[in-house]
Every structure is written in structure tokens, then in C-alpha cells.
Design a protein around this motif. Structure first.
Motif, PDB file in Angstrom:
ATOM      1  N   HIS B  88       0.872  -1.180   0.000  1.00  0.00           N
ATOM      2  CA  HIS B  88       0.000   0.000   0.000  1.00  0.00           C
ATOM      3  C   HIS B  88       0.904   1.225   0.000  1.00  0.00           C
ATOM      4  CE1 HIS B  88      -3.289   2.562   2.126  1.00  0.00           C
ATOM      5  NE2 HIS B  88      -3.239   2.781   0.836  1.00  0.00           N
ATOM      6  N   ALA B  89       1.402   1.586  -1.170  1.00  0.00           N
ATOM      7  CA  ALA B  89       2.420   2.638  -1.249  1.00  0.00           C
ATOM      8  C   ALA B  89       2.456   3.230  -2.644  1.00  0.00           C
ATOM      9  CB  ALA B  89       3.777   2.037  -0.921  1.00  0.00           C
ATOM     10  N   ASN B  90       3.094   4.394  -2.719  1.00  0.00           N
ATOM     11  CA  ASN B  90       3.281   5.068  -3.991  1.00  0.00           C
ATOM     12  C   ASN B  90       4.477   4.435  -4.698  1.00  0.00           C
ATOM     13  OD1 ASN B  90       3.868   6.859  -6.059  1.00  0.00           O
ATOM     14  ND2 ASN B  90       3.369   8.664  -4.835  1.00  0.00           N
ATOM     15  N   VAL B  91       4.287   4.100  -5.969  1.00  0.00           N
ATOM     16  CA  VAL B  91       5.365   3.455  -6.712  1.00  0.00           C
ATOM     17  C   VAL B  91       6.574   4.391  -6.829  1.00  0.00           C
ATOM     18  CG1 VAL B  91       4.579   4.174  -9.017  1.00  0.00           C
ATOM     19  CG2 VAL B  91       5.884   2.052  -8.762  1.00  0.00           C
ATOM     20  N   LYS B  92       6.348   5.685  -6.608  1.00  0.00           N
ATOM     21  CA  LYS B  92       7.462   6.627  -6.699  1.00  0.00           C
ATOM     22  C   LYS B  92       8.279   6.717  -5.414  1.00  0.00           C
ATOM     23  CE  LYS B  92       6.899  10.449  -9.152  1.00  0.00           C
ATOM     24  NZ  LYS B  92       6.270  11.706  -9.606  1.00  0.00           N
ATOM     25  N   SER B  93       7.848   6.044  -4.370  1.00  0.00           N
ATOM     26  CA  SER B  93       8.609   6.159  -3.130  1.00  0.00           C
ATOM     27  C   SER B  93       9.947   5.420  -3.266  1.00  0.00           C
ATOM     28  CB  SER B  93       7.791   5.671  -1.934  1.00  0.00           C
ATOM     29  OG  SER B  93       7.436   4.344  -2.126  1.00  0.00           O
ATOM     30  N   PRO B  94      10.966   5.902  -2.522  1.00  0.00           N
ATOM     31  CA  PRO B  94      12.344   5.455  -2.746  1.00  0.00           C
ATOM     32  C   PRO B  94      12.579   3.956  -2.523  1.00  0.00           C
ATOM     33  CG  PRO B  94      12.279   7.377  -1.295  1.00  0.00           C
ATOM     34  CD  PRO B  94      10.867   6.968  -1.513  1.00  0.00           C
ATOM     35  N   GLU B  95      11.741   3.301  -1.736  1.00  0.00           N
ATOM     36  CA  GLU B  95      11.959   1.866  -1.526  1.00  0.00           C
ATOM     37  C   GLU B  95      11.883   1.072  -2.841  1.00  0.00           C
ATOM     38  OE1 GLU B  95       7.636   1.993   0.448  1.00  0.00           O
ATOM     39  OE2 GLU B  95       8.430  -0.065   0.399  1.00  0.00           O
ATOM     40  N   PHE B  96      11.106   1.598  -3.796  1.00  0.00           N
ATOM     41  CA  PHE B  96      10.988   0.898  -5.075  1.00  0.00           C
ATOM     42  C   PHE B  96      12.064   1.403  -6.036  1.00  0.00           C
ATOM     43  CE2 PHE B  96       6.529   1.241  -3.412  1.00  0.00           C
ATOM     44  CZ  PHE B  96       6.490  -0.048  -2.903  1.00  0.00           C
ATOM     45  N   ASN B  97      13.294   1.050  -5.744  1.00  0.00           N
ATOM     46  CA  ASN B  97      14.411   1.538  -6.563  1.00  0.00           C
ATOM     47  C   ASN B  97      14.761   0.502  -7.634  1.00  0.00           C
ATOM     48  OD1 ASN B  97      15.510  -0.500  -5.074  1.00  0.00           O
ATOM     49  ND2 ASN B  97      16.721   0.840  -3.745  1.00  0.00           N
ATOM     50  N   VAL B  98      15.852   0.747  -8.324  1.00  0.00           N
ATOM     51  CA  VAL B  98      16.230  -0.140  -9.417  1.00  0.00           C
ATOM     52  C   VAL B  98      16.476  -1.558  -8.903  1.00  0.00           C
ATOM     53  CG1 VAL B  98      17.962  -0.587 -11.195  1.00  0.00           C
ATOM     54  CG2 VAL B  98      17.109   1.730 -10.836  1.00  0.00           C
ATOM     55  N   GLU B  99      17.104  -1.654  -7.725  1.00  0.00           N
ATOM     56  CA  GLU B  99      17.343  -2.983  -7.149  1.00  0.00           C
ATOM     57  C   GLU B  99      16.028  -3.736  -6.958  1.00  0.00           C
ATOM     58  OE1 GLU B  99      20.032  -4.904  -6.570  1.00  0.00           O
ATOM     59  OE2 GLU B  99      20.836  -3.285  -7.813  1.00  0.00           O
ATOM     60  N   PHE B 100      15.051  -3.016  -6.447  1.00  0.00           N
ATOM     61  CA  PHE B 100      13.732  -3.625  -6.246  1.00  0.00           C
ATOM     62  C   PHE B 100      13.174  -4.142  -7.569  1.00  0.00           C
ATOM     63  CE2 PHE B 100       9.095  -3.299  -6.330  1.00  0.00           C
ATOM     64  CZ  PHE B 100       8.725  -4.009  -5.197  1.00  0.00           C
ATOM     65  N   PHE B 101      13.246  -3.318  -8.593  1.00  0.00           N
ATOM     66  CA  PHE B 101      12.689  -3.710  -9.891  1.00  0.00           C
ATOM     67  C   PHE B 101      13.427  -4.902 -10.503  1.00  0.00           C
ATOM     68  CE2 PHE B 101       9.290  -0.954 -11.614  1.00  0.00           C
ATOM     69  CZ  PHE B 101       9.097  -0.160 -10.500  1.00  0.00           C
ATOM     70  N   LYS B 102      14.716  -4.992 -10.215  1.00  0.00           N
ATOM     71  CA  LYS B 102      15.527  -6.042 -10.841  1.00  0.00           C
ATOM     72  C   LYS B 102      15.098  -7.455 -10.451  1.00  0.00           C
ATOM     73  CE  LYS B 102      19.887  -3.957 -12.169  1.00  0.00           C
ATOM     74  NZ  LYS B 102      21.193  -3.504 -11.710  1.00  0.00           N
ATOM     75  N   GLN B 103      14.387  -7.595  -9.344  1.00  0.00           N
ATOM     76  CA  GLN B 103      14.004  -8.944  -8.930  1.00  0.00           C
ATOM     77  C   GLN B 103      12.877  -9.536  -9.783  1.00  0.00           C
ATOM     78  OE1 GLN B 103      11.808  -8.988  -5.088  1.00  0.00           O
ATOM     79  NE2 GLN B 103      11.837  -6.753  -5.235  1.00  0.00           N
ATOM     80  N   PHE B 104      12.265  -8.696 -10.638  1.00  0.00           N
ATOM     81  CA  PHE B 104      11.101  -9.186 -11.397  1.00  0.00           C
ATOM     82  C   PHE B 104      11.451  -9.589 -12.823  1.00  0.00           C
ATOM     83  CE2 PHE B 104       9.532  -6.263  -8.146  1.00  0.00           C
ATOM     84  CZ  PHE B 104       8.735  -7.150  -7.437  1.00  0.00           C
ATOM     85  N   SER B 105      10.677 -10.558 -13.341  1.00  0.00           N
ATOM     86  CA  SER B 105      10.878 -10.998 -14.717  1.00  0.00           C
ATOM     87  C   SER B 105      10.164 -10.069 -15.697  1.00  0.00           C
ATOM     88  CB  SER B 105      10.317 -12.404 -14.930  1.00  0.00           C
ATOM     89  OG  SER B 105      10.465 -13.197 -13.803  1.00  0.00           O
ATOM     90  N   VAL B 106       9.075  -9.472 -15.230  1.00  0.00           N
ATOM     91  CA  VAL B 106       8.338  -8.543 -16.082  1.00  0.00           C
ATOM     92  C   VAL B 106       7.516  -7.626 -15.177  1.00  0.00           C
ATOM     93  CG1 VAL B 106       6.335 -10.085 -16.402  1.00  0.00           C
ATOM     94  CG2 VAL B 106       6.806  -8.353 -18.124  1.00  0.00           C
ATOM     95  N   VAL B 107       7.292  -6.393 -15.636  1.00  0.00           N
ATOM     96  CA  VAL B 107       6.477  -5.440 -14.889  1.00  0.00           C
ATOM     97  C   VAL B 107       5.218  -5.147 -15.698  1.00  0.00           C
ATOM     98  CG1 VAL B 107       6.359  -3.074 -13.980  1.00  0.00           C
ATOM     99  CG2 VAL B 107       8.463  -4.406 -13.723  1.00  0.00           C
TER     100      VAL B 107
END
Lengths: 323, 650
Positions: B88-107
Motif C-alpha cells: 500500500h504505497a506510492n510506486v514513486k517512493s524510494p523503496e521501489f528503486n532499481v534494485e527492487f525492480f531487478k528482482q522481477f521478470s516482467v512489470v
């Protein structure tokens, strides 16, 4: 339109869609009764869509008990509860759908639609069937057509990544805004039997191959007394013979119907591909909403989707007199 | 086709869904049914009543709760053994950084605003994760696939911006109802109930006789103990009567226009009926939402009220604000869910419309216009979600050459309701996915660093946490965790004009702006220029090198819905949006008209829709591999090139 106003509750709930199709359409929807029979994943999507849209009532028919196959592409069946309850598919669907919109009356009707007396059809504005054999489609379609009031008839089939929708609105008149004027349009639909009787040679060369493949399968299930979707890849040799017979009769080359496609459809049986269910259920839901509300150009009279090429195609397959 | 390889690809995949609204609910359901077992969902929103007609995972009892969390619980009911991780958060918040995105196969995006879409696009590019993007409005929608190095990125094509109106149309010469709504919302409502310190054109342009702003400012101020009735009358007569008289005095304006009619309250509502109306005040119950409509005895939001009714609503709404919501006054901004605000704006817009001879509209319609409400139905969202999953599966299988962008149309084009098109090649001048520098013309002696950061770096370039460098010198950095002396230094820099920064900016200076969260770096070549055209270049700068959308104006509104009734013509560029209506779909043109496509459906020989005959044999150009007789839908990615470029698939 005459009649009572929408309640404040309805206006609040349906706000976003009233902005799409208007208050009058919403009022007509809220008075419409829809019957569905032969429940599967595609019809689960369809039911969800028309319940959310706010039809007056939805009646579900399917006495089969819940099986593991039913769970596969279905979001209306909570796996544990459904088996414990021992209820029919229609009853399980009904319990889930009721929660989606308290303003829609969702109920179950027992029995088989082909055994229904004609006058039982009269309370419905639209009848939607799936998992039907050729014979059942013809019978139900004819029963709808025999009534004095117009009952819209739809079939939908999803065989893995391929889907087909058939629409029969009989004689359908609707108004469409054209630069401030309301222009009246009139469409004449053939029945299912009339449509599939159109000689293949008379159809445009670009007619989708899925149309012909579906007809071959339908005939195969019919001649061999199979239930809907009761097929496997091992049926291919017989089906290829049937293809030859049908194509010869119709005077077309059998390459019209690729073997690969038939093989794919036979292997699929009644198995559905969930994204395709969503697409077919979405398009079908929209068509029923259009027909009930009298808003928008309805599709005439077949729709095809195939995930393999991603195209959603409309084909008008009607005898010359109903073009 | 649920082949084994497909099932394996799906089962092993960890996917991120951004948005659990209209498309999101459908998508989460379809993903779960399709065999996905590890799904992460981000959504900052909570559930509202108007979501329930299509966001089928939510019930009345969930109103106010987190969409991401409720959606997860609802899906687990029919798929209890899969993993769904809600945020329950804004996708722009800093926790969702590049490292976070890298764990996914597709967005997979099911978003409702351009800003978040741009942000996610950058993170996907930086993390090198494929993105499947989507949007719907009414019966229209599209799904696009963006893979770094293989297709265009989401920002390669300019995006539609909300429609804007010239200031004088709003303040002096409205010709459409939407102009009246913008006036009522952004000027009158803001003036009476919003921040008093905000610049407001309410009087400046509507009275051309050189009224000093001081004397007019006072008109809107309620004197101490001034009776709300008297105050309301004074405001009404001033804005609908006196101001119109002033405008009429400027005869040149009306040479080719219909003259407006000044409206005074006494002419609309005779004193008696007016006072009688006032007694109804007692009817208001404390437990229901405060509503002027109710007091006046109007019940149907679909009705178009008479001038007298609008006048009553105007007056009652104003009075209710003063009597019941006094503490809000001075810091209100228009909110489409604020009933009283909607009533006030509806009444004011209609009275102004009446004055200018423009047809009046219902509260329902006015709310849609003022609130930029996007039309939405469940069926389109369901179809789009199905298409997203089909594309996601191809991406996961590495089947990039079969990825398609798909448009969902209201009216069939060449027999198609769902029209797949090959993805476009990346735009080589895209500042987001290429390294091409931008050119910025501005007056370095006048333009402050603060404006550069806010108006250009944040607004135009969509950066969230930017830093600005000149060569190796850091001159600004956003963030809360700075040392005091560093922060003070940046604060000083912000107030300086570019030419007076510690490292002065002159013509030819290259500024480097960088967003560490988005991992986006962008070089901007500065060109000094003295003068800017007030009308054409109101921002006093010109940013080029990127095919940016048109300039912004101070009045932005969704305007009349053009897509809705219109056919999807040309290339439907991003009919953005699911929900809350922060944007509106606009059809932009790369210049292939639907008329051509329609013509082609009647005549398959039309060449414009076929690939160049020289390329016809290239198998990659055929959308439908099974059927080489089919026409191929060719849309122009690059108008200047005049033909579509091929996506290179390695």
C-alpha cells in the motif's frame, strides 16, 4: 426514457459507466433479465461483467457438480468450500456472483435448457449458452426465435487459445447519434442454423479459418455423439476425413482448414485459456449490454479471438437476404 | 496455448503489477488463473464507492481500505496457495528503486496517471526489466510492450497532455460549457474558498477598465459579521452582473461575438421567494452530507436546473460553506468527491453559461468535466487484462518477435475489434532511452535555478529526486538527508539565476541532471536567449531535442471527451487511464487516418496499409505467420520517415 429515476445508490455505484452509456441505458439494463446455461470459465467472466454492469436479474443453469476441471480457469469457485457444499455449478456461481453487486438478483434454475417450455423463455431478454453441442445450440436458438418477444441469443466457446461468439438478435433496430441526428439502423440476423448453412464457397476468401475449423469440430462431436469438448488429439485422423468430406461437399479445398489448427482445437477439448476467457467474456458482456440498452453498434454475427495472432475479428456470416 | 514451456515460464516468474484498480483487479485475477504464483502488487489508493462497478475484487464493506491488500485477499480465496505480496504505497517512493525492480521478470502497469507511468518506464529501463503497459477509457484501450534494446520505451512517443485553454477564453470570452466550468472551478471557487495568496485572474481580465487589483480584491473578502445572504448577493451581482457589464464596455471584444447578458440576483429571484427559500435551512440534518441541492429541494443530479434553481444552489452552497465549513475556507481545492464544492461549481458554471448563451448542463455532467472523470467499464478492463497476460507470457518465454501492441476499438477497423500491431522501434532522439542531449533555450540572466528544477527537471522531464551538475560541480540535489551546510548551500543556489551560480551558466554550458532513483541521466545544452513571446512561449523557455507535447497553459482541463464518440482514428496513442481521471485519453496523430484503414477494409489492395512490396517476403513483417495473405496493419511510428521501421529482434 420513462419510468422511475435511478436511486442515489445506483447513481453513485454506476457513476463511471453511466458516463459511458448514459442514464437511459442504465435504466434499461436494470430492468433486463439474462439467462446463462453451460457454465465455464468464459461464462464466469461474462456473468461477472453483466452483474457489475447492473442487469436486473441473472439466472444460472447448470446442474453439474463442481469438478477439478471447473476449478482450473474459474474465479467464482472457492476450491475448498465448493467441494464441501456439494452444490451444483450454478449454485456455487450464484453464491459468488451475489456478492459482486447487491442490486442484481442472481438465482439458479434447475434442469436442462433444451427441455424448457417455450413460455419459460419469455421472461428473458437475453439467453447465453456455452458448452453446447450443435444440436443444443440449434434447439435453444429456435426456442428463442419462436417467442413473440425478441429474445437475444448468444453462444460462446473457448477452446484453449481460440474463441468464438455467435450472436442472433433476430430483427434488431437501434438508434445511433450521427452528428446530432439520431439515425435508425436496422439489422437482420440469421439463426445459427441459417448462418452455418451459408455455402462456404459464397464466403469471402478472407473469412477466418477458425470459423471453418469450429464447424468441422461441431460436426465431429455431433456425428460421434460426443459431449461438447469431448475430444483429444487422437481424434485427428477421423476429423481429417470429416474435413475432406465437408470440404468436398462445399466445393472448397481442404487446405482452407489447416491441420495444425484442428489438432490444436481437438487437443484443447473443453479446456480454456484464462486470458482468452477474459477477452471473450468481456466482448460478450459488452455485446449483451449493447443489445439490452440499445446503445452502440452490435456485432453481427460471429466474433473470433485467437491468442496465436492476437486478432479479435468480426465475421458477418449471413445468407444474402440478411446482409 | 498453455504448452509446457508456457506453464514453466509462468510458474517460475516473479511479476510486479503496478496498480490494483480497474485494470489491476482484472489483471490480478487473470494472472492467478493463468498459473502465476509469485505476484507483487503496488497501489497507493484506497477503495471508493465509484470503483465498485468494475473493480470486482472489492465490496462496499472494503471502502476506505487499501486496494492492494484487499485485492490480494480476494484472489487468495480462489487461489489459496499462490504468493501475492501487496504494497500500500506510492510506486514513486524510494523503496521501489532499481534494485527492487531487478528482482522481477516482467512489470505490468495498470496505472491511471502519466507521471507514474513515466517513472515506472525509467525504472524498467534502468533495471532492464520488460514492461507491459496498458490503459483504457470507455470502450477503448491498448496494451503495449516495451523492452530495452528491442522496442521503443514508453516515452519514445510524445504523450497527450490535458487540454488547455487560453486565459482570455476562460476569463472573458467563453464559448463552450467547459470554459464556464473551468472558470467556476479554477477562478471563482479558488478565489472564494482557496488560498487567497494564489494568483488569480478572476478580475484582471474580466474588467478591462484598469480597476486596481486592490479595490477588486476587497469584493471577495467577506466583511466581519457580514450576513452570508448579503455577502452571497454581493458576490453574485459582482461576478455575473457587474463584471459582465465591464466586459461589455469593451466593444471591440464583441464585434464578432455574441454579447453576454449581465445577470443580477434580483432579476432571477424576487426577494419573497428568496427569503422563503432561506427558511428551508432547518431541513439540514447533521448526519447527511451537507448539500445545497437538498436544501433547495432538487434531487436528481441528471436534471438540468433552471437559472433560478442554479441561482438558489449557488447561494445556498455559498452560505453552507460559510455556516457549516468555515474552517475549510481559505484552503480548499476543488475535489470531485466534495458534494458541496461540485454543487457550487455546477451552479456557477451554469449561471455563467446562461449569461453567455451557452447551453446549461446537469450536476452529473459538470462533475465529470470538473473532476476529469474518466469513463470506465468493467468489460474493457477485462479484455485489456487478458491481452496483458498474453503479452506477459510471450515476454517470459523470450518470444519477443511475437510481441504485439494491441488496440481495443469501439468500432471495428478492417473487421477487427482487437487490433494487434508490431511494436515500434526506439526513437533515437528519446532523451529517456537514448543518450541524446536536450537543447534548452532560456534567459540565463533571469531564469532561476528553482524554476529550472521545478518546471523543467521535475515537470517536463518527470524526475522525482533530481540532482543537477555543471561539469563535475554539484549545484543542487533533492532529498531530506543532506548535511545542514550542504542544504543551505543548495537553498542559496535555488534562488540564483543560472548565470550567477557558483559555476556560471552561459550559452553552450552543459548541465547534467540525474535522478538516482530512476537511474536516468540527461545532458542539457543551454542556449541563452533574451526575449520570449508571451503568448506562444509563456514558460519563457524552449526545450527541444525531444518531441515534447505542447506548452502548458494555466488552465488545463479534460475538456469535452473527444475519444468517446469519435472513432479511434489515427494511431490511438495511449488512451491513458483507468480510474480517477487524472488524465484523459487523447488521440494524437501520427498521421494515418482511420478513413484510410476503413477504406482498406473495403479494398484490400490499398497499398498504404501494406508493407513496402520489396519487404513483403520478410517473414518478420507478417503479423499473422499462419496466413501470409493477410494484410499487415502498418501504422506510422515516425511521421518524418513516412513508413514504419522494423523492430530488430536479436
Amino acid at each position: 426514457m420513462d419510468g422511475e429515476e435511478l436511486t442515489a445508490q445506483q447513481t453513485a455505484l454506476y457513476d463511471r459507466q453511466i458516463r459511458v452509456w448514459g442514464v437511459d441505458a442504465q435504466k434499461r439494463l436494470s430492468k433486463a433479465n439474462v439467462l446463462v446455461s453451460g457454465l465455464n470459465g468464459t461464462l464466469a467472466e461474462f456473468c461477472k461483467n453483466v452483474v457489475l454492469a447492473g442487469v436486473g436479474s441473472l439466472t444460472l443453469m447448470d446442474d453439474r457438480l463442481v469438478s477439478d476441471d471447473d476449478l482450473r480457469s474459474n474465479f467464482l469457485i472457492p476450491p475448498d468450500e465448493a467441494k464441501k457444499s456439494g452444490g451444483s455449478l450454478a449454485e456455487v456461481y450464484c453464491n459468488s456472483l451475489k456478492e459482486f453487486n447487491p442490486m442484481v438478483h442472481v438465482s439458479v434454475e434447475k434442469g436442462n435448457l433444451t427441455q424448457f417450455h417455450g413460455d419459460l423463455f419469455d421472461k428473458f431478454d437475453a439467453v447465453v449458452v456455452s458448452c453446447c453441442t450443435l444440436k443444443e445450440k440449434r434447439m435453444i436458438n429456435e426456442k428463442c426465435r419462436e417467442r413473440d418477444r425478441r429474445i437475444a441469443f448468444y453462444t460462446v466457446e473457448c477452446r484453449d487459445s481460440c474463441g468464438e461468439i455467435f450472436v442472433d438478435l433476430q430483427n434488431y433496430t437501434y438508434a445511433q447519434k450521427k452528428s446530432d441526428d439520431n439515425v435508425k439502423y436496422h439489422l437482420e440476423y440469421p439463426s445459427f442454423q441459417e448462418a452455418i448453412s451459408v455455402p462456404w464457397r459464397d464466403l469471402p476468401r478472407k473469412t477466418t479459418k477458425t470459423y471453418f475449423a469450429m464447424r468441422v469440430l461441431e460436426h465431429f462431436e455431433y456425428f460421434h455423439n460426443r459431449k461438447y469438448g469431448e475430444t483429444s488429439a487422437s481424434d485427428l485422423p477421423i476429423v481429417l476425413n470429416l474435413r475432406k468430406t465437408l470440404c468436398d461437399e462445399q466445393g472448397v479445398n481442404e487446405s482452407l482448414i489447416p491441420e495444425k489448427l484442428l489438432d490444436h482445437l481437438l487437443s484443447a477439448g473443453a479446456k480454456e485459456h484464462p486470458p482468452v476467457c477474459a477477452i471473450l467474456g468481456g466482448i460478450l458482456g459488452q455485446e449483451v449490454i449493447k443489445a439490452i440498452s440499445g446503445k452502440g453498434d452490435p456485432l453481427k454475427n460471429f466474433f473470433y479471438f485467437d491468442a496465436a495472432d492476437g486478432k479479435g475479428i468480426i465475421e458477418d456470416i449471413s445468407p444474402v437476404s440478411k446482409h | 496455448m498453455a504448452s509446457c514451456s508456457q506453464l514453466d515460464a509462468v510458474k517460475g516468474a516473479k511479476v510486479l503489477m503496478v496498480g490494483a484498480g480497474g485494470i489491476g483487479c482484472e489483471l490480478l485475477k487473470t494472472l492467478a488463473l493463468s498459473g502465476f504464483e509469485d505476484i507483487h502488487v503496488i497501489d497507493m489508493d484506497t477503495i471508493e464507492v465509484s470503483n465498485l462497478n468494475r473493480q470486482f475484487l472489492f465490496r462496499q464493506s472494503h471502502v476506505g481500505q487499501s486496494k492492494a491488500k484487499v485485492a490480494r485477499d480476494a484472489v487468495l480465496k480462489f487461489r489459496p496457495h499462490i504468493n501475492i505480496t501487496p504494497y500500500h504505497a506510492n510506486v514513486k517512493s524510494p523503496e521501489f528503486n532499481v534494485e527492487f525492480f531487478k528482482q522481477f521478470s516482467v512489470v505490468l502497469n495498470g496505472l491511471d496517471n502519466l507521471d507514474a507511468r513515466r517513472h515506472v518506464n525509467r525504472l524498467c529501463l534502468a533495471a532492464e526489466v520488460p514492461l507491459v503497459e496498458s490503459g483504457t477509457t470507455g470502450f477503448l484501450g491498448q496494451v503495449t510492450v516495451h523492452i530495452k534494446g528491442k522496442t521503443e520505451c514508453y516515452e519514445c512517443q510524445p504523450k497527450p497532455t490535458p487540454k488547455s485553454y487560453p486565459v482570455c477564453t476562460i476569463t472573458s470570452t467563453p464559448s463552450k460549457y467547459v470554459h464556464c466550468v473551468v472558470w467556476a472551478k479554477d477562478l471563482l471557487f479558488a478565489k472564494l474558498f482557496g488560498d487567497r495568496n494564489q494568483v488569480n485572474d478572476l478580475n484582471v481580465h474580466s474588467s478591462d477598465d484598469g480597476d486596481t487589483s486592490k479595490s477588486t480584491e476587497d469584493v471577495f473578502e467577506r466583511n466581519q459579521n457580514e450576513d452570508p445572504e448579503k455577502y452571497g448577493r454581493r458576490i453574485y451581482d459582482h461576478v455575473f452582473g457587474y463584471n459582465i457589464e465591464l466586459a461589455l464596455a469593451n466593444e471591440e471584444t464583441w464585434i464578432n461575438r455574441k454579447k453576454p447578458r449581465p445577470i443580477y440576483m434580483k432579476d432571477v429571484l424576487p426577494i419573497e421567494s428568496f427569503q422563503q427559500n432561506g427558511k428551508l435551512d432547518n431541513c439540514i440534518k447533521e448526519d447527511v452530507a451537507i448539500s445545497a441541492m437538498q436544501v433547495v429541494g432538487l434531487t436528481n443530479p441528471q436534471d438540468i436546473w433552471s437559472l433560478a434553481e442554479n441561482t438558489k444552489v449557488f447561494f445556498e452552497a455559498l452560505r453552507l460553506f460559510i455556516e457549516k465549513r468555515e474552517k475549510d475556507i481559505g484552503n480548499l481545492t476543488f475535489d470531485k468527491d466534495d458534494q458541496l464544492a461540485v454543487e457550487f461549481v455546477t451552479a456557477a458554471a451554469n449561471i455563467r453559461a446562461s449569461s453567455f448563451g451557452i447551453p446549461m448542463h446537469s450536476l452529473f455532467e459538470t462533475k465529470g468535466i470538473a473532476g476529469n472523470i474518466v469513463h470506465a467499464v468493467a468489460t474493457t478492463n477485462a479484455v485489456i487484462a487478458g491481452l496483458i497476460v498474453i503479452e506477459a507470457v510471450k515476454v517470459l518465454q523470450g518470444d519477443f518477435c511475437n510481441c504485439r501492441m494491441t488496440y481495443c476499438l469501439e468500432h471495428p477497423s478492417r473487421k477487427m475489434l482487437l487490433m494487434p500491431v508490431e511494436p515500434f522501434e526506439a526513437n533515437k532522439s528519446c532523451y529517456v532511452c537514448s543518450e541524446k542531449p536536450l537543447l534548452l533555450e532560456l534567459n540565463t540572466q533571469k531564469y532561476r535555478l528553482r524554476d529550472f528544477v521545478e518546471k523543467i527537471v521535475r515537470n517536463k522531464l518527470g524526475m522525482n529526486l533530481p540532482l543537477v551538475m555543471i561539469g563535475a560541480n554539484l549545484i543542487f540535489e533533492a532529498g531530506d538527508d543532506l548535511e545542514d551546510d550542504v542544504a543551505a548551500n543548495y537553498a542559496r543556489n535555488l534562488e540564483k539565476v543560472l548565470a550567477e551560480l557558483p559555476t556560471p551558466v552561459t550559452s553552450g554550458t552543459v548541465l547534467t541532471v540525474e535522478d538516482l532513483q530512476q537511474e536516468l541521466t540527461c545532458n542539457i545544452v543551454i542556449k541563452h536567449r533574451e526575449e520570449f513571446d508571451e503568448e506562444k512561449e509563456p514558460d519563457e523557455m524552449v526545450l527541444t531535442g525531444w518531441n515534447a507535447p505542447n506548452k502548458e497553459s494555466r488552465f488545463t482541463s479534460n475538456g469535452e471527451s473527444s475519444t468517446h464518440s469519435a472513432q479511434v482514428s489515427e494511431r490511438t496513442e495511449t488512451t491513458v487511464d483507468t480510474d480517477t481521471g487524472r488524465e484523459r485519453s487523447v488521440i494524437t496523430g501520427t498521421k494515418r487516418k482511420l478513413s484510410e484503414i476503413e477504406a482498406a477494409s473495403d479494398n484490400s489492395e490499398i497499398q498504404s496499409l501494406k508493407p513496402n512490396s520489396a519487404n513483403h517476403e520478410t517473414p518478420q513483417q507478417v503479423i499473422d505467420n499462419d496466413d501470409d495473405e493477410d494484410d499487415i496493419v502498418m501504422l506510422d511510428a515516425f511521421p518524418e520517415a513516412g513508413k514504419k521501421k522494423k523492430v530488430e529482434v536479436s
